[in-house]
Design a protein around this motif. Sequence first.
Motif, PDB file in Angstrom:
ATOM      1  N   SER A 248       0.839  -1.197   0.000  1.00  0.00           N
ATOM      2  CA  SER A 248       0.000   0.000   0.000  1.00  0.00           C
ATOM      3  C   SER A 248       0.871   1.243   0.000  1.00  0.00           C
ATOM      4  O   SER A 248       2.089   1.179   0.225  1.00  0.00           O
ATOM      5  N   ARG A 249       0.224   2.375  -0.280  1.00  0.00           N
ATOM      6  CA  ARG A 249       0.895   3.672  -0.225  1.00  0.00           C
ATOM      7  C   ARG A 249       0.367   4.468   0.946  1.00  0.00           C
ATOM      8  O   ARG A 249      -0.807   4.350   1.298  1.00  0.00           O
ATOM      9  N   GLY A 250       1.229   5.339   1.489  1.00  0.00           N
ATOM     10  CA  GLY A 250       0.767   6.269   2.479  1.00  0.00           C
ATOM     11  C   GLY A 250      -0.054   7.369   1.834  1.00  0.00           C
ATOM     12  O   GLY A 250      -0.030   7.556   0.618  1.00  0.00           O
ATOM     13  N   ILE A 251      -0.782   8.104   2.649  1.00  0.00           N
ATOM     14  CA  ILE A 251      -1.658   9.163   2.138  1.00  0.00           C
ATOM     15  C   ILE A 251      -0.859  10.211   1.377  1.00  0.00           C
ATOM     16  O   ILE A 251      -1.284  10.702   0.328  1.00  0.00           O
ATOM     17  N   ALA A 252       0.317  10.544   1.858  1.00  0.00           N
ATOM     18  CA  ALA A 252       1.157  11.549   1.208  1.00  0.00           C
ATOM     19  C   ALA A 252       1.919  10.982   0.024  1.00  0.00           C
ATOM     20  O   ALA A 252       2.601  11.723  -0.687  1.00  0.00           O
ATOM     21  N   LYS A 253       1.805   9.685  -0.213  1.00  0.00           N
ATOM     22  CA  LYS A 253       2.409   8.980  -1.341  1.00  0.00           C
ATOM     23  C   LYS A 253       3.926   9.005  -1.329  1.00  0.00           C
ATOM     24  O   LYS A 253       4.545   8.622  -2.322  1.00  0.00           O
TER      25      LYS A 253
END
Length: 117
Positions: A70-75
């Motif tokens: 997965s990616r974090g919200i801030a990418k």
Amino acid sequence: QVQLVESGGGLVQAGGSLRLSCEISGTILSTDTMGWYRQAPGKQRELVASISTGGTTNYADSVKGRFTMSRGIAKNTVYLQMNNLKPEDTDVYYCHLSNSVFGRYYWGQGTQVTVSS
């Protein structure tokens, strides 16, 4: 210049879980693909999972149903959640950024994952 820094590796018993993180510093492009690879001594590095900027994920057959990327919200961070770990998952895990459009390819330094039986 892009730098990738992995963390979260360690020693775990079979059936346990670990969460790897890869922090990305530098310019991130919308066409970058992030991946997790693993490599054992004397063996070729193999793709474990990848995620596109659109969020599409792909997994090696050996980890499907057990690992989630997965990616974090801030990418600027990607994760690899590893559940139901097996001794054969023992490897050095590497974060990778690839972008064939712009010829960008970067590797992290790797983090050791050891699964005891």
